[in-house]
Design a protein around this motif. Structure first.
Motif, short mmCIF file in Angstrom:
data_model
loop_
_atom_site.label_atom_id
_atom_site.label_comp_id
_atom_site.label_asym_id
_atom_site.label_seq_id
_atom_site.Cartn_x
_atom_site.Cartn_y
_atom_site.Cartn_z
N UNK A 24 15.30 -7.30 16.19
CA UNK A 24 15.42 -8.75 16.01
C UNK A 24 14.79 -9.55 17.15
N UNK A 25 13.95 -8.92 17.99
CA UNK A 25 13.40 -9.63 19.14
C UNK A 25 11.93 -9.97 18.95
N UNK A 82 17.53 -9.45 27.23
CA UNK A 82 18.60 -10.41 26.96
C UNK A 82 19.26 -10.09 25.62
N UNK A 83 18.44 -9.74 24.63
CA UNK A 83 18.98 -9.39 23.31
C UNK A 83 19.91 -8.18 23.41
N UNK A 84 19.50 -7.18 24.20
CA UNK A 84 20.33 -5.98 24.36
C UNK A 84 21.66 -6.33 25.01
N UNK A 85 21.63 -7.20 26.02
CA UNK A 85 22.85 -7.61 26.70
C UNK A 85 23.78 -8.37 25.76
N UNK A 86 23.20 -9.09 24.80
CA UNK A 86 23.99 -9.86 23.85
C UNK A 86 24.40 -9.06 22.62
N UNK A 87 23.98 -7.80 22.56
CA UNK A 87 24.35 -6.94 21.45
C UNK A 87 23.52 -7.13 20.21
N UNK A 88 22.37 -7.82 20.32
CA UNK A 88 21.48 -7.98 19.16
C UNK A 88 20.59 -6.77 19.02
N UNK A 128 11.93 3.57 18.35
CA UNK A 128 11.04 2.45 18.65
C UNK A 128 11.74 1.47 19.58
N UNK A 129 10.94 0.67 20.26
CA UNK A 129 11.45 -0.44 21.07
C UNK A 129 10.39 -1.53 21.10
N UNK A 130 10.81 -2.75 21.23
CA UNK A 130 9.88 -3.88 21.31
C UNK A 130 9.77 -4.37 22.74
N UNK A 131 8.57 -4.80 23.09
CA UNK A 131 8.32 -5.41 24.39
C UNK A 131 7.31 -6.54 24.22
N UNK A 161 0.82 -1.21 0.00
CA UNK A 161 0.00 0.00 0.00
C UNK A 161 0.85 1.26 0.00
N UNK A 162 1.92 1.26 0.78
CA UNK A 162 2.72 2.48 0.89
C UNK A 162 3.82 2.56 -0.15
N UNK A 163 4.00 1.48 -0.94
CA UNK A 163 4.93 1.51 -2.05
C UNK A 163 6.38 1.68 -1.68
N UNK A 164 6.82 0.97 -0.64
CA UNK A 164 8.20 1.06 -0.17
C UNK A 164 8.94 -0.23 -0.51
N UNK A 165 10.10 -0.17 -1.14
CA UNK A 165 10.87 -1.38 -1.42
C UNK A 165 11.24 -2.10 -0.13
N UNK A 166 11.35 -3.43 -0.21
CA UNK A 166 11.66 -4.20 0.99
C UNK A 166 13.03 -3.83 1.55
N UNK A 167 13.98 -3.51 0.69
CA UNK A 167 15.31 -3.12 1.18
C UNK A 167 15.23 -1.83 2.00
N UNK A 168 14.41 -0.89 1.55
CA UNK A 168 14.22 0.35 2.30
C UNK A 168 13.55 0.07 3.63
N UNK A 169 12.58 -0.82 3.60
CA UNK A 169 11.87 -1.19 4.83
C UNK A 169 12.85 -1.72 5.88
N UNK A 170 13.70 -2.65 5.49
CA UNK A 170 14.63 -3.24 6.45
C UNK A 170 15.64 -2.22 6.96
N UNK A 171 16.09 -1.32 6.09
CA UNK A 171 17.05 -0.30 6.52
C UNK A 171 16.42 0.67 7.51
N UNK A 172 15.19 1.09 7.23
CA UNK A 172 14.49 2.02 8.13
C UNK A 172 14.15 1.33 9.45
N UNK A 173 13.76 0.07 9.38
CA UNK A 173 13.43 -0.66 10.61
C UNK A 173 14.66 -0.70 11.53
N UNK A 174 15.81 -1.06 10.98
CA UNK A 174 17.03 -1.11 11.78
C UNK A 174 17.36 0.26 12.35
N UNK A 175 17.24 1.29 11.54
CA UNK A 175 17.57 2.65 11.99
C UNK A 175 16.62 3.12 13.09
N UNK A 176 15.34 2.77 13.00
CA UNK A 176 14.35 3.21 13.99
C UNK A 176 14.68 2.70 15.38
N UNK A 177 15.23 1.48 15.45
CA UNK A 177 15.61 0.93 16.75
C UNK A 177 16.96 1.47 17.21
#
Length: 353
Positions: free
Chosen positions: A210-211, A200-206, A50-53, A29-45
């Protein structure tokens, strides 16, 4: 601080929905390439936007009463207030600004909230704090730190994928009419592992991106399917840059006594559909309702066509109190630490059962 790009704003809306099953549809729907999606997702964290819980349903873990504390600590007692509130093992969220603080506590008994208020009063830590305790067996918290609605509106996306996420509510397959669930040691271990997963992921440097629930063991996925725990992506309004000159840079908390025959679901529908206000928090107590929302210092393009907010609130509530503070002033002293509710020792001996 630089401004968000169109792609970043739209992708963040997808991430805040925390719905991987419909992710592909939204990306189309938003017309974003998957490569851009993954790059932005990584940058947002990485940038802390953003943060996951993993947020548990309070009933299965034996904490069916949730207390929301909204306080104005005395200027000379702010640090002590934060230390005491954060030191309470039932505290899972504590935001502290320069004028106000908001805390969330998971309790086993309905009287625990009153005892919390008494401790604050006896210590002379704050002036007239609002202490709202709700029973989460029912739909008493229809919105719980869910920022997707706001962000979809900010990014100009049609509709939402999952908003609103609430807290608690009826559970299927409970043990008795009170909804009590007798968890086995292994089930408690599985829930505890999910609650600890982001830390745990943060302590392991992930990376924080990726959680998510992809690749979880069956026992942990089953707790999610049963509704005992949910994966969520949360926004940090104090860190996120502006988009097209607009930023959710004001945190607003509002409380009021419901008028006769006022219905929370009608108020919520009116706010989101006609006022174009998307609360990130909505707690419904028997004698008081509490809402949390993000506002912007810059006017929205559709401001002229919106239904006025305050007159709308007056139709449903009386004795309205409004507290507002800049998002940048808030510090998360306790940042959604639900892992403290199930210490690692719970079920550890049977983790391979």
């Amino acid at each position: 601080m630089r401004a968000l790009t169109d792609s970043e704003a739209r992708i963040m809306a997808v991430l805040l929905a925390a719905r991987p099953d419909r992710e592909r549809e939204r990306l189309r729907q938003i017309g974003v390439p998957r490569s851009t999606y993954h790059a932005v997702r990584r940058r947002s964290y990485e940038e802390g936007w953003l943060r996951d819980r993993y947020i548990p349903h309070p009933v299965p873990i034996g904490r069916p009463f949730v207390t929301f504390l909204l306080a104005r600590p005395y200027a000379d007692r702010f640090e002590e207030f934060g230390t005491r509130a954060a030191g309470d093992s039932s505290n899972v969220v504590l935001w502290s600004g320069t004028q106000i603080a908001i805390g969330v506590f998971f309790h086993a008994k309905p009287t625990d909230g009153r005892k919390l208020a008494e401790r604050i009063e006896e210590a002379h830590l704050a002036t007239n704090p609002l202490v709202l305790t709700v029973d989460v067996h029912g739909p008493s918290v229809p919105v719980y730190f869910d920022f997707e609605g706001l962000w979809c509106h900010l990014a100009g996306l049609p509709g939402t994928l999952a908003y609103p996420h609430g807290l608690g509510g009826p559970l299927a397959g409970t043990g008795d009419e009170d909804g009590v669930i007798d968890l086995s040691a292994h089930q408690r271990w599985a829930l505890g592992e999910l609650l600890r997963r982001p830390f745990v992921a943060a302590e392991q440097g992930r990376g924080g991106h990726l959680v998510g629930p992809v690749g979880l063991p069956f026992s942990q996925r089953r707790t999610m399917l049963r509704g005992w725990i949910a994966h969520r992506t949360l926004l940090d309004p104090s860190r996120v840059p502006a988009y097209q000159g607009r930023s959710p840079d004001q945190v607003v908390f509002l409380s009021g006594t419901p008028r006769r025959d006022a219905r929370p679901e009608v108020l919520f529908a009116t706010l989101t559909r006609e006022c174009r206000v998307f609360p990130f928090l909505f707690a419904v107590g028997p004698g008081r309702w509490l809402l949390g929302a993000l506002g912007g210092s810059a006017a929205s393009p559709d401001a002229a066509s919106r239904r006025p907010v305050l007159p709308t609130l007056r139709e449903f509530l009386e004795g309205i109190e409004i507290i507002q503070e800049a998002a940048s002033t808030f510090n998360a002293l306790v940042d959604h630490r639900y892992d403290r509710l199930l210490p690692e020792s719970d079920g550890k001996a049977t983790s391979k059962a």
